[in-house]
Design a protein around this motif. Structure first.
Motif, mmCIF file in Angstrom:
data_model
loop_
_atom_site.group_PDB
_atom_site.id
_atom_site.type_symbol
_atom_site.label_atom_id
_atom_site.label_comp_id
_atom_site.label_asym_id
_atom_site.label_seq_id
_atom_site.Cartn_x
_atom_site.Cartn_y
_atom_site.Cartn_z
ATOM 1 N N LYS A 81 0.832 -1.205 0.000
ATOM 2 C CA LYS A 81 0.000 0.000 0.000
ATOM 3 C C LYS A 81 0.868 1.257 0.000
ATOM 4 C CE LYS A 81 -2.225 1.434 3.677
ATOM 5 N NZ LYS A 81 -3.116 1.537 4.834
ATOM 6 N N VAL A 82 1.897 1.284 0.821
ATOM 7 C CA VAL A 82 2.812 2.431 0.859
ATOM 8 C C VAL A 82 3.527 2.574 -0.485
ATOM 9 C CG1 VAL A 82 4.931 3.331 1.913
ATOM 10 C CG2 VAL A 82 3.095 2.424 3.360
ATOM 11 N N GLU A 85 1.467 4.343 -2.974
ATOM 12 C CA GLU A 85 1.189 5.757 -2.711
ATOM 13 C C GLU A 85 2.359 6.680 -3.016
ATOM 14 O OE1 GLU A 85 -0.459 6.585 1.176
ATOM 15 O OE2 GLU A 85 -1.503 4.658 1.181
ATOM 16 N N ALA A 122 7.307 8.328 2.935
ATOM 17 C CA ALA A 122 6.952 6.916 2.770
ATOM 18 C C ALA A 122 7.406 6.095 3.970
ATOM 19 C CB ALA A 122 7.552 6.370 1.481
ATOM 20 N N LYS A 125 5.051 6.799 6.903
ATOM 21 C CA LYS A 125 3.765 6.132 6.671
ATOM 22 C C LYS A 125 3.908 4.629 6.933
ATOM 23 C CE LYS A 125 -0.367 5.854 4.339
ATOM 24 N NZ LYS A 125 -1.414 5.721 5.334
#
Length: 152
Positions: A81-82, A85, A122, A125
């Motif tokens: 997911k990271v 993004e 990143a 997160k």
């Protein structure tokens, strides 16, 4: 001169998740750092979580981590997911389980991106989402005889 970001090195790598693991032995900064090496990365951010000697105003005597069997799968899901993004070139995350002492490495995560700002964002997160979503529990025993469980 107009700047464009269509150079392949400015984009996310095809398969950026290089290392995900739950370990019952000492973690290695070198292993994680090597895993995120990428010639197109201008920035690499590394976070190291260590066992501290206190929590909530109390002295920590002992600490142990345990996890659900799905923990590594959840770590990979969050890593992917990271990576989706941010323009991640490479990403790695390892977490320790078992009995640890003050000063031991509990978690090491690293992210490399084309630029430092993206790498910092990143990486933050990644560690924040891992701490909130992965089923890993910390059992702390304090010097006053009390204990507590903490975790996702």
């Amino acid at each position: 001169m107009e700047t464009t970001n269509d150079h392949p090195g400015e984009q996310a790598a095809q398969d950026p998740v290089k290392l995900i693991g739950i370990r019952d032995s000492a973690l290695s900064l070198d292993e994680v750092f090597r895993a995120v090496g990428d010639d197109a990365a201008g920035g690499t951010a590394l976070f190291v979580g260590t066992v501290r000697n206190h929590d909530g105003g109390a002295d920590v005597e002992e600490l142990g981590y345990s996890c659900h069997p799905s923990a590594e799968t959840e770590m990979r899901r969050i890593a992917e997911k990271v990576a989706a993004e941010f323009p991640v070139r490479a990403l790695a995350a390892v977490h320790r389980v078992g009995d640890l002492r003050v000063g031991d490495l509990a978690v090491v995560v690293a992210v490399s991106c084309p630029h430092r700002g993206e790498a910092f964002e990143a990486c933050r997160k990644l560690i924040d989402d891992l701490k909130h979503e992965v089923p890993i529990w910390k059992h702390q025993k304090f010097s006053d005889g009390t204990e507590e469980w903490v975790g996702a």
